[in-house]
Design a protein around this motif. Structure first.
Motif, PDB file in Angstrom:
ATOM      1  N   ASP A 182      -3.544  -4.312   4.547  1.00 14.82           N
ATOM      2  CA  ASP A 182      -2.947  -5.186   5.561  1.00 14.82           C
ATOM      3  C   ASP A 182      -1.453  -5.299   5.299  1.00 14.82           C
ATOM      4  OD1 ASP A 182      -2.831  -8.180   3.941  1.00 14.82           O
ATOM      5  OD2 ASP A 182      -4.019  -6.531   3.136  1.00 14.82           O
ATOM      6  N   SER A 183      -0.724  -5.943   6.206  1.00 14.66           N
ATOM      7  CA  SER A 183       0.732  -5.913   6.064  1.00 14.66           C
ATOM      8  C   SER A 183       1.213  -6.775   4.893  1.00 14.66           C
ATOM      9  CB  SER A 183       1.419  -6.315   7.373  1.00 14.66           C
ATOM     10  OG  SER A 183       1.179  -7.668   7.622  1.00 14.66           O
ATOM     11  N   ARG A 184       0.461  -7.830   4.581  1.00 17.15           N
ATOM     12  CA  ARG A 184       0.874  -8.638   3.426  1.00 17.15           C
ATOM     13  C   ARG A 184       0.774  -7.815   2.130  1.00 17.15           C
ATOM     14  NH1 ARG A 184      -2.397 -13.040   1.346  1.00 17.15           N
ATOM     15  NH2 ARG A 184      -1.032 -13.880  -0.273  1.00 17.15           N
ATOM     16  N   SER A 185      -0.321  -7.081   2.006  1.00 21.15           N
ATOM     17  CA  SER A 185      -0.489  -6.233   0.819  1.00 21.15           C
ATOM     18  C   SER A 185       0.581  -5.144   0.792  1.00 21.15           C
ATOM     19  CB  SER A 185      -1.873  -5.571   0.819  1.00 21.15           C
ATOM     20  OG  SER A 185      -2.877  -6.544   0.779  1.00 21.15           O
ATOM     21  N   LEU A 186       0.821  -4.557   1.955  1.00 27.68           N
ATOM     22  CA  LEU A 186       1.840  -3.498   2.032  1.00 27.68           C
ATOM     23  C   LEU A 186       3.200  -4.027   1.574  1.00 27.68           C
ATOM     24  CD1 LEU A 186       2.763  -0.632   2.964  1.00 27.68           C
ATOM     25  CD2 LEU A 186       3.165  -1.634   5.218  1.00 27.68           C
ATOM     26  N   GLN A 187       3.568  -5.196   2.066  1.00 28.31           N
ATOM     27  CA  GLN A 187       4.865  -5.757   1.685  1.00 28.31           C
ATOM     28  C   GLN A 187       4.898  -6.079   0.189  1.00 28.31           C
ATOM     29  OE1 GLN A 187       7.377  -5.423   3.558  1.00 28.31           O
ATOM     30  NE2 GLN A 187       6.027  -4.741   5.217  1.00 28.31           N
ATOM     31  N   ALA A 188       3.791  -6.593  -0.318  1.00 26.24           N
ATOM     32  CA  ALA A 188       3.737  -6.909  -1.757  1.00 26.24           C
ATOM     33  C   ALA A 188       3.879  -5.631  -2.585  1.00 26.24           C
ATOM     34  CB  ALA A 188       2.421  -7.612  -2.088  1.00 26.24           C
ATOM     35  N   LEU A 189       3.238  -4.576  -2.119  1.00 22.23           N
ATOM     36  CA  LEU A 189       3.321  -3.300  -2.841  1.00 22.23           C
ATOM     37  C   LEU A 189       4.760  -2.766  -2.816  1.00 22.23           C
ATOM     38  CD1 LEU A 189       2.059  -0.925  -4.322  1.00 22.23           C
ATOM     39  CD2 LEU A 189       1.308   0.006  -2.123  1.00 22.23           C
ATOM     40  N   ILE A 190       5.388  -2.882  -1.673  1.00 26.50           N
ATOM     41  CA  ILE A 190       6.776  -2.416  -1.562  1.00 26.50           C
ATOM     42  C   ILE A 190       7.675  -3.216  -2.509  1.00 26.50           C
ATOM     43  CG2 ILE A 190       8.781  -2.286   0.005  1.00 26.50           C
ATOM     44  CD1 ILE A 190       6.761  -1.574   2.260  1.00 26.50           C
ATOM     45  N   ARG A 191       7.465  -4.534  -2.530  1.00 22.60           N
ATOM     46  CA  ARG A 191       8.276  -5.373  -3.436  1.00 22.60           C
ATOM     47  C   ARG A 191       8.093  -4.937  -4.900  1.00 22.60           C
ATOM     48  NH1 ARG A 191       6.842  -9.626  -0.299  1.00 22.60           N
ATOM     49  NH2 ARG A 191       5.131 -10.221  -1.680  1.00 22.60           N
ATOM     50  N   ILE A 192       6.858  -4.651  -5.255  1.00 19.61           N
ATOM     51  CA  ILE A 192       6.593  -4.214  -6.635  1.00 19.61           C
ATOM     52  C   ILE A 192       7.299  -2.879  -6.899  1.00 19.61           C
ATOM     53  CG2 ILE A 192       4.788  -3.286  -8.157  1.00 19.61           C
ATOM     54  CD1 ILE A 192       2.885  -5.413  -6.928  1.00 19.61           C
ATOM     55  N   ALA A 193       7.100  -1.947  -5.992  1.00 26.24           N
ATOM     56  CA  ALA A 193       7.615  -0.586  -6.233  1.00 26.24           C
ATOM     57  C   ALA A 193       9.139  -0.549  -6.292  1.00 26.24           C
ATOM     58  CB  ALA A 193       7.091   0.350  -5.145  1.00 26.24           C
ATOM     59  N   ARG A 194       9.767  -1.517  -5.664  1.00 25.49           N
ATOM     60  CA  ARG A 194      11.232  -1.525  -5.692  1.00 25.49           C
ATOM     61  C   ARG A 194      11.804  -2.060  -6.999  1.00 25.49           C
ATOM     62  NH1 ARG A 194      12.331  -3.166   0.565  1.00 25.49           N
ATOM     63  NH2 ARG A 194      12.354  -1.011   1.338  1.00 25.49           N
ATOM     64  N   GLN A 195      10.913  -2.634  -7.809  1.00 29.45           N
ATOM     65  CA  GLN A 195      11.412  -3.205  -9.072  1.00 29.45           C
ATOM     66  C   GLN A 195      11.602  -2.187 -10.180  1.00 29.45           C
ATOM     67  OE1 GLN A 195       8.970  -6.491 -10.443  1.00 29.45           O
ATOM     68  NE2 GLN A 195       8.645  -7.110  -8.327  1.00 29.45           N
ATOM     69  N   LEU A 196      11.065  -0.995 -10.006  1.00 29.93           N
ATOM     70  CA  LEU A 196      11.099  -0.042 -11.120  1.00 29.93           C
ATOM     71  C   LEU A 196      10.951   1.388 -10.615  1.00 29.93           C
ATOM     72  CD1 LEU A 196       7.648  -0.527 -12.965  1.00 29.93           C
ATOM     73  CD2 LEU A 196       8.058  -0.828 -10.553  1.00 29.93           C
ATOM     74  N   PRO A 197      11.412   2.371 -11.408  1.00 31.36           N
ATOM     75  CA  PRO A 197      11.212   3.754 -10.989  1.00 31.36           C
ATOM     76  C   PRO A 197       9.728   4.105 -11.061  1.00 31.36           C
ATOM     77  CG  PRO A 197      12.611   3.622 -12.977  1.00 31.36           C
ATOM     78  CD  PRO A 197      12.095   2.250 -12.699  1.00 31.36           C
ATOM     79  N   CYS A 198       9.142   4.439  -9.934  1.00 30.41           N
ATOM     80  CA  CYS A 198       7.703   4.700  -9.939  1.00 30.41           C
ATOM     81  C   CYS A 198       7.309   5.661  -8.833  1.00 30.41           C
ATOM     82  CB  CYS A 198       6.928   3.390  -9.757  1.00 30.41           C
ATOM     83  SG  CYS A 198       7.137   2.633  -8.135  1.00 30.41           S
ATOM     84  N   ARG A 199       6.094   6.138  -8.933  1.00 25.82           N
ATOM     85  CA  ARG A 199       5.476   6.867  -7.833  1.00 25.82           C
ATOM     86  C   ARG A 199       4.121   6.236  -7.605  1.00 25.82           C
ATOM     87  NH1 ARG A 199       4.216  12.806  -8.741  1.00 25.82           N
ATOM     88  NH2 ARG A 199       2.272  12.376  -7.665  1.00 25.82           N
ATOM     89  N   ILE A 200       3.687   6.310  -6.359  1.00 28.03           N
ATOM     90  CA  ILE A 200       2.395   5.706  -6.046  1.00 28.03           C
ATOM     91  C   ILE A 200       1.418   6.800  -5.627  1.00 28.03           C
ATOM     92  CG2 ILE A 200       1.191   4.105  -4.509  1.00 28.03           C
ATOM     93  CD1 ILE A 200       3.679   2.397  -4.553  1.00 28.03           C
ATOM     94  N   ASN A 201       0.315   6.873  -6.342  1.00 28.74           N
ATOM     95  CA  ASN A 201      -0.732   7.811  -5.959  1.00 28.74           C
ATOM     96  C   ASN A 201      -1.791   7.064  -5.171  1.00 28.74           C
ATOM     97  OD1 ASN A 201       0.412  10.073  -7.069  1.00 28.74           O
ATOM     98  ND2 ASN A 201      -0.717   9.935  -8.996  1.00 28.74           N
ATOM     99  N   LEU A 202      -1.869   7.372  -3.899  1.00 30.49           N
ATOM    100  CA  LEU A 202      -2.864   6.730  -3.035  1.00 30.49           C
ATOM    101  C   LEU A 202      -4.177   7.501  -3.150  1.00 30.49           C
ATOM    102  CD1 LEU A 202      -0.485   6.352   0.032  1.00 30.49           C
ATOM    103  CD2 LEU A 202      -1.228   4.505  -1.496  1.00 30.49           C
ATOM    104  N   ILE A 203      -5.263   6.769  -3.342  1.00 29.13           N
ATOM    105  CA  ILE A 203      -6.588   7.402  -3.448  1.00 29.13           C
ATOM    106  C   ILE A 203      -7.496   6.784  -2.388  1.00 29.13           C
ATOM    107  CG2 ILE A 203      -8.481   7.973  -5.021  1.00 29.13           C
ATOM    108  CD1 ILE A 203      -6.768   6.886  -7.350  1.00 29.13           C
TER     109      ILE A 203
END
Ligand code: SAH
Length: 349
Positions: A275-296
């Motif tokens: 949902d969009s709340r989760s999406l926004q939370a994930l974006i906020r997390i990912a912006r805090q550090l160098p990372c990659r996200i593996n979607l499964i």
């Protein structure tokens, strides 16, 4: 002794432990080097294969520290060549069989072996089939390695990558997992580059801390899955012990101290985390550090859970990309043979 013998040999190259062992048998120290080569480079399943050893020495070693290997109980292969293997290890002290799974995953030029660190898993992630098995404890480092060596002999080819993403929580078996990784990385052994070895944790913070302090060279992946604290606790018990806030803090520390990107795994479960709340939370997390996200995409079909449609998955990935985040869809190789992420529950079909 049975399974540890392979380890002792490996340590010899680093710490001369095995040299001492051979000396204690009245043998020359160079036998340790030969043994290391046979076991970790040639993947011998028994001392009988150490042909450079005189027969009496082979017999003696077979008696005092037999190289008991994992037996392949069952295997199943997809059209693409991904293969799941059920191994039988020696029984537990109560005589119950110990079974575990590994998966050989073919993807483009990559041949990845996904290995188990425990028999069953002590965590209770609601979406994961391994959680439905009884937990039977840790695998030894030798048993972890035996999965790789046995598969190499079985497939007659070498892997390009190893991932500790099979059954169990690697950081609840830290010593054995890191020992096994060191062997896989060892130049006299399989010699895999450190960045070709990935250890995945559901978020065991003390393990991550130790990994950072010891400056381990391997890739680290965190199964983030749910980016909101209360929702994560509902699906992953471990979040009650090691909460999201602390987990992210240690992840940031990892990227700063080891100067490396971290990988977050994110199972796409439309009813829980897309949902969009989760999406926004994930974006906020990912912006805090160098990372990659593996979607499964979710692989299990437990009640109350459904996998995303292709459109849902693409939309979610695109939204992350548009936010400037590296996000990949790992797909689900091995799903048809119950060998994809979260499906390792000893099903032999
Ligand atoms: N316990 C460790 C190692 C297991 S890795 C960890 O959690 O990281 C297994 C991966 O498969 C994890 O990223 C997990 O989140 C994912 N997974 C578990 N169940 C799944 C499912 N039903 N569908 C897709 N992925 C799943």
């Amino acid at each position: 002794m049975v399974f540890e013998s392979r380890m002792a040999v490996g340590l010899a190259a680093l710490e001369s432990e095995w040299k001492e062992f051979f000396t204690s048998l009245g043998e020359k120290p160079f036998r340790a080097t030969q043994a290391f080569h046979r076991l970790h480079r040639k993947f011998a399943a028994s001392w009988g294969e150490c042909l450079e050893f005189p027969l009496p020495l082979r017999q003696k070693l077979s008696e005092i520290c037999p190289l008991d290997d994992l037996n392949i109980l069952h295997s199943n292969t997809t059209e693409e060549g991904t293969e799941k293997v059920v191994f039988e290890a020696r029984p537990d002290p109560r005589g119950r069989p110990r079974r575990l799974e590994s998966v050989w995953i073919v993807s483009g030029e990559r041949r990845t072996i996904c290995i188990s660190s425990q028999v069953g898993c002590s965590l209770n992630c609601r979406f994961c089939a391994t959680a439905t098995l009884p937990f039977q404890g840790n695998l030894s480092a030798a048993e972890i390695l035996a999965q790789v060596y046995s598969l190499i002999r079985h497939r007659k080819e070498l892997p390009t990558n190893i991932v500790f993403m099979g059954m169990g929580e690697p950081f609840y078996n830290y010593d054995a997992v890191l020992r096994a990784a060191d062997f896989l990385h060892h130049p006299q052994g399989l010699g895999l580059g450190a960045r070709h070895i990935t250890i995945s944790t559901a978020g065991v913070i003390p393990g991550i801390e130790r990994f950072i302090t010891e400056k381990r060279p391997y890739n680290l992946a965190i199964s983030l899955n749910v980016p909101l604290e209360e929702n994560r606790s509902a699906l992953m018990d471990i979040n009650e012990r090691y909460g999201l806030k602390d987990l992210l803090q240690i992840a940031v520390r990892y990227t700063k101290e080891l100067k490396r990107k971290i990988t977050f795994e994110y199972i796409m479960m439309p009813d829980y985390n897309m949902d969009s709340r989760s999406l926004q939370a994930l974006i906020r997390i990912a912006r805090q550090l160098p990372c990659r996200i593996n979607l499964i995409p979710l692989n299990t079909d437990f009640e109350g859970f459904r996998p995303p449609t292709d459109e849902e998955a693409l939309k979610f990935q695109v939204a992350l990309r548009q936010a400037g985040i590296l996000a990949f869809n790992r797909g689900n190789p091995g799903k048809k043979i119950n060998g994809a992420c979260g499906m390792l529950a000893l099903k032999m079909v």
